[in-house]
Scaffold this motif. Sequence first.
Motif, mmCIF file in Angstrom:
data_model
loop_
_atom_site.group_PDB
_atom_site.id
_atom_site.type_symbol
_atom_site.label_atom_id
_atom_site.label_comp_id
_atom_site.label_asym_id
_atom_site.label_seq_id
_atom_site.Cartn_x
_atom_site.Cartn_y
_atom_site.Cartn_z
ATOM 1 N N ARG A 220 53.181 50.514 -61.156
ATOM 2 C CA ARG A 220 52.201 49.315 -61.142
ATOM 3 C C ARG A 220 52.830 48.089 -61.934
ATOM 4 O O ARG A 220 52.461 47.037 -61.559
ATOM 5 C CB ARG A 220 50.790 49.976 -61.886
ATOM 6 C CG ARG A 220 49.684 48.753 -62.084
ATOM 7 C CD ARG A 220 48.617 49.276 -62.806
ATOM 8 N NE ARG A 220 49.056 49.440 -64.182
ATOM 9 C CZ ARG A 220 48.894 48.301 -65.216
ATOM 10 N NH1 ARG A 220 48.300 47.212 -64.517
ATOM 11 N NH2 ARG A 220 49.296 48.502 -66.339
ATOM 12 N N ARG B 53 55.301 46.643 -59.677
ATOM 13 C CA ARG B 53 55.147 46.088 -58.417
ATOM 14 C C ARG B 53 54.047 45.069 -58.156
ATOM 15 O O ARG B 53 53.851 44.285 -57.326
ATOM 16 C CB ARG B 53 54.762 47.111 -57.335
ATOM 17 C CG ARG B 53 56.212 48.175 -57.027
ATOM 18 C CD ARG B 53 55.826 49.067 -56.088
ATOM 19 N NE ARG B 53 56.964 49.781 -55.737
ATOM 20 C CZ ARG B 53 56.925 50.920 -54.961
ATOM 21 N NH1 ARG B 53 55.869 51.189 -54.293
ATOM 22 N NH2 ARG B 53 58.272 51.507 -54.724
ATOM 23 N N GLU B 54 53.019 45.141 -59.233
ATOM 24 C CA GLU B 54 51.867 44.295 -59.292
ATOM 25 C C GLU B 54 52.166 43.119 -60.187
ATOM 26 O O GLU B 54 52.488 42.999 -61.379
ATOM 27 C CB GLU B 54 50.766 45.333 -59.857
ATOM 28 C CG GLU B 54 49.856 46.074 -59.017
ATOM 29 C CD GLU B 54 48.969 46.816 -59.422
ATOM 30 O OE1 GLU B 54 48.511 46.403 -60.460
ATOM 31 O OE2 GLU B 54 48.406 47.913 -59.040
ATOM 32 N N ALA C 69 50.763 42.119 -63.956
ATOM 33 C CA ALA C 69 50.325 43.580 -64.515
ATOM 34 C C ALA C 69 50.760 43.832 -65.904
ATOM 35 O O ALA C 69 51.786 43.527 -66.380
ATOM 36 C CB ALA C 69 50.840 44.974 -63.667
#
Length: 326
Positions: A305, A308-309, A312
Amino acid sequence: MRKKPPTSQDVARLAGVSQSTVSYVLTGSRPISGATRKRVEEAIDKLGYHPNSGARTLRSQRSNVIGLMVPEADSDDGVLMVFIGAIAREAQRFGYDILLVTAQEGAQGIRRVVRTGVCEALILMELGRHDERVATVIESGLPFVTIGKPDELPQGSAVDLDFEMLGRMVVQRALRQDCDRLLLFGAPGQKRHRNDVSRFLNGVESQADGTDLQLLLDAGAVADVPERAVQVTAAGERTALFGITGATQALFALAATGALTDPSRLMIALTGDDLSAVSPLLAAVPRIDPRRVEISELAVRELVRLLREEGAGPRVTLVEPRWLDD
């Protein structure tokens, strides 16, 4: 006036190489001779240089490798391999490979891994309450997740068992089954520097406060737990026994002596294994599931997370332990 941080040009000048060579050492994009790499790394150490975010981004775009810093394996019960296996399988599911780094290398080991440019993120295991490695990882700029919750974690995510809840659960069970004493083996009193042991003892002590339950922090070897369990129950008082570490070893030793069939003793095990499959004498032992596989998988998913986000942020996830016999 605040001193400016060193740059890759400063490293190149001190090492007697070009700036591009410094970049190649940091990113691993071209082969570099051992002697040249050593000069560059020594210059980086001397200057305290850290790659900028642009270099880290370039590196992470092609790595697909997660560094896993593991504690030294001990003779407990294969717990470490449960974590490593679950982390590796979950990482592969997302297209990542795992690079193992031993905790004995400490902060210097993290700096070495960061310099190679091999890893784009890190998972740290078995942290102390105040762990020098955390600051080093923050300085590196790499996303990271800890399996364990240090006292301070200003950046990065943490995933772990809720050890304070575990402590409360053990005391509640001991009281519910009319125990007068709780013997905590595995030398927890000498391991308060560990974040998990500290949180566990906080839960135990807060739950026992105001009750008549006597807490005994055993400091001896796990192999001698059966003998000491007999000693502390000699006065006819009912004693509960529990240990975060060495649980399986103590269970087998107690079963071999027949101590588990004595109504003056209540053994509580921290394990998700079916103990009855090992020995019928262990079938009645109350078990708390530490949910190690789930925690390992959550740690990987949390790191993915962060990687890739966009935007985040770090967070703390504590997994609740659960009884397997209720």
